[in-house]
Scaffold this motif. Structure first.
Motif, PDB file in Angstrom:
ATOM      1  N   GLY A 108      50.328  53.993  37.630  1.00 12.86           N
ATOM      2  CA  GLY A 108      50.763  52.900  38.494  1.00 12.86           C
ATOM      3  C   GLY A 108      51.278  51.672  37.777  1.00 12.86           C
TER       4      GLY A 108
ATOM      5  N   ARG B 121      56.090  49.949  37.049  1.00 11.62           N
ATOM      6  CA  ARG B 121      56.904  48.894  37.655  1.00 11.62           C
ATOM      7  C   ARG B 121      57.309  47.824  36.638  1.00 11.62           C
TER       8      ARG B 121
ATOM      9  N   ARG C 294      62.775  45.273  40.391  1.00 10.97           N
ATOM     10  CA  ARG C 294      61.519  45.891  40.835  1.00 10.97           C
ATOM     11  C   ARG C 294      61.568  46.305  42.299  1.00 10.97           C
TER      12      ARG C 294
ATOM     13  N   ASP D 141      60.553  49.910  43.545  1.00 13.55           N
ATOM     14  CA  ASP D 141      59.565  50.092  44.617  1.00 13.55           C
ATOM     15  C   ASP D 141      60.058  51.082  45.672  1.00 13.55           C
ATOM     16  N   LEU D 142      61.335  51.007  46.015  1.00 14.86           N
ATOM     17  CA  LEU D 142      61.907  51.963  46.964  1.00 14.86           C
ATOM     18  C   LEU D 142      61.826  53.381  46.411  1.00 14.86           C
ATOM     19  N   TRP D 143      62.212  53.507  45.121  1.00 17.07           N
ATOM     20  CA  TRP D 143      62.132  54.834  44.490  1.00 17.07           C
ATOM     21  C   TRP D 143      60.686  55.320  44.493  1.00 17.07           C
ATOM     22  N   HIS D 144      59.782  54.450  44.119  1.00 14.73           N
ATOM     23  CA  HIS D 144      58.372  54.824  43.991  1.00 14.73           C
ATOM     24  C   HIS D 144      57.802  55.286  45.332  1.00 14.73           C
ATOM     25  N   GLU D 145      58.184  54.629  46.392  1.00 16.27           N
ATOM     26  CA  GLU D 145      57.709  55.021  47.717  1.00 16.27           C
ATOM     27  C   GLU D 145      58.208  56.411  48.079  1.00 16.27           C
ATOM     28  N   ASP D 146      59.489  56.673  47.803  1.00 15.41           N
ATOM     29  CA  ASP D 146      60.037  58.008  48.081  1.00 15.41           C
ATOM     30  C   ASP D 146      59.326  59.063  47.240  1.00 15.41           C
ATOM     31  N   TRP D 147      59.136  58.748  45.965  1.00 13.91           N
ATOM     32  CA  TRP D 147      58.492  59.700  45.049  1.00 13.91           C
ATOM     33  C   TRP D 147      57.056  60.019  45.480  1.00 13.91           C
ATOM     34  N   LYS D 148      56.296  59.020  45.825  1.00 14.75           N
ATOM     35  CA  LYS D 148      54.902  59.241  46.215  1.00 14.75           C
ATOM     36  C   LYS D 148      54.786  60.092  47.468  1.00 14.75           C
ATOM     37  N   SER D 149      55.829  60.086  48.300  1.00 11.96           N
ATOM     38  CA  SER D 149      55.781  60.879  49.531  1.00 11.96           C
ATOM     39  C   SER D 149      55.733  62.372  49.244  1.00 11.96           C
TER      40      SER D 149
END
Length: 470
Positions: free
Chosen positions: A374, A377, A383, A387-395
């Motif tokens: 985590g 970032r 950032r 954050d947008l990429w990270h949200e998609d990836w975590k899904s």
């Protein structure tokens, strides 16, 4: 203590025009820098004897071990795209081969052991810096799971080598599945020496690809091996720096760690080599250069085929298959680095992440290593986009255990290697041994010592150019 090396030298039994018999040149006052004890055991050699007085004499080229048949191998090659018919081992001597504990045939070679018939007015020596660099780099690559030559030992010669200044000399003992290069085939094809070319094909098939039935199968196997190798390089941010055809092995091992480096900030056009002024061998160009080199191997094999027109058509198809082979392996490796299987979604996520990294100048190794805890970032200037990429990836519920296995926390960073070399020049090898211990455990957790090796260089520590130097 008696030193026994179980030599069985198949290359020395090939036609003698494929090499020159030459002994290493003795040195004045050799001293041991390092012996790779686990590798020695693997080769069936007692590491204590290898590091003892008799072993030191052999490693320095002052004595010839029983069963050794020292030779310098002949080859040609394209260097930066330009044909050079007169290469060969100008500063290396193959002592012989052993069959290791796993039944694999391995070369034992001294690098920097004096002039050979292929030295082209050179002294055949190496200075200490490139020897320490290759030792660290090759052992780090092995620990990262990349096919590579290995370092068995390093010896200081007690003599001075003249390059752009006066430097302490050294000799590296290098281990390889073989030292047979694309340029080895090119030499005999250029000479139209079909008997030598046929002997070489038979030798390589028997040694590396026993399921191959002839030149076509051999070319297909080399293409696959190189596609897998280059994908691994790209997945860890490695830049070879001088991908000439004489520096590409047909075994699929990384060889000749000259102006090589790992990237800090991610960018496909990254170049470190002082001689690569046009960026031919930049990080992102390495797959295309591998294809070009394989095409030269294909050209060298054509004269062996009874129907050469049909062979050209078949070989062209094999060479062109590299792209799909490479892409498949690259996608698999890069998807695994973000904890996912290779799918169109993971392919898109990888490419989006790389674009963000390029735009931010993110550290390649540390970004991937930080994803699972985590902290990635902090590697990005934009950032919000991360954050947008990270949200998609975590899904997609990434597999963090897979990421731990795929993403090293430590690479042999160039500024750290340069610091080790500077200490070595002053006779202090403690930093070399410390760094070697750290980089050969690249996936282990960070402690205070290892965290220092994980840090990118400060502006004052940056090294932007590397040199062949051997």
């Amino acid at each position: 203590m008696t030193l026994v090396i179980p030599f069985d030298n198949s290359y020395a039994r090939l036609p003698d025009r494929m090499f020159s018999r030459v002994d290493p040149t003795p040195v004045g006052a050799p001293s041991l820098i390092a012996v790779n004890a686990p590798l020695a055991h693997e080769l069936g050699i007692d590491p204590e004897a290898l590091g003892g007085p008799i072993g030191l004499e052999v490693l320095a080229g002052n004595a010839i071990a029983a069963g050794s048949e020292p030779i310098a191998q002949a080859y040609a090659g394209h260097q930066f795209g330009n044909w050079n018919p007169g290469l060969g081992d100008g500063r290396a001597i193959l002592l012989g081969e052993v069959v290791d504990q796993n039944g694999q045939r391995r070369d034992i070679q001294l690098k920097g052991s004096g002039p050979t018939p292929y030295s082209r007015r050179g002294d055949g020596r190496a200075w200490l810096g490139p020897v320490l660099r290759e030792y660290i780099m090759s052992e780090a690559m092995h620990a990262l799971g990349v096919p590579t030559t290995r370092a068995l030992a390093a010896v200081a010669t007690g003599e001075t080598v003249i390059r752009e200044g006066y430097f302490p000399g050294a000799i590296l003992t290098r281990i390889a599945a073989s030292h047979i290069r694309v340029g080895t085939f090119q030499l005999f094809a250029a000479r139209r020496d079909l008997p030598a070319l046929e002997a070489l094909v038979s030798h390589v098939i028997e040694r590396h690809y026993p399921d191959a039935k002839g030149p076509s199968d051999l070319l297909r196997a080399v293409t696959k091996a190189q596609a897998d190798l280059i994908a691994k390089w790209i997945s860890i941010g490695f830049i070879h720096g001088v991908m000439n055809t004489d520096n590409m092995t047909v075994s699929g091992e990384t060889i000749d760690y000259g102006p090589c480096a790992f990237m800090d900030e991610y960018h496909p056009s990254t170049v470190f080599s002082s001689i690569d002024t046009q960026g031919r061998y930049a990080y992102g160009n390495q797959p295309q250069i591998a294809v070009w080199n394989i095409a030269q191997l294909a050209t060298a094999l054509v004269p062996l085929m009874p129907d050469q027109d049909a062979a050209i058509e078949e070989f062209t198809e094999i060479v062109n298959s590299f792209a799909d082979l490479y892409q498949a392996e690259w996608r698999r490796l890069m998807a695994a680095k973000i904890g996912l299987a290779d799918t169109e979604q993971s392919f898109s996520l990888v490419n989006r992440l790389l674009k963000l990294m390029m735009d931010s100048g993110s550290d390649f190794t540390n970004t991937f290593a930080a994803l699972q805890n985590g902290q990635a970032r902090d590697q990005f200037t934009d950032r919000a986009a991360f954050d947008l990429w990270h949200e998609d990836w975590k899904s997609f519920a990434p597999d963090t255990a897979l990421m731990e296995r795929m993403n090293p926390k430590i690479i042999p960073r160039l500024h750290k290697i340069e610091a080790v070399i500077q200490s070595g020049v002053q006779g202090d090898f403690a930093p070399f041994h410390e760094m070697l211990g750290v980089v050969t455990a690249p996936f282990a957790a960070l402690d205070e010592l290892r965290s220092a090796y994980a840090k990118p260089p400060a502006p004052s520590e940056r090294v932007t150019r590397t040199f062949c130097g051997t």
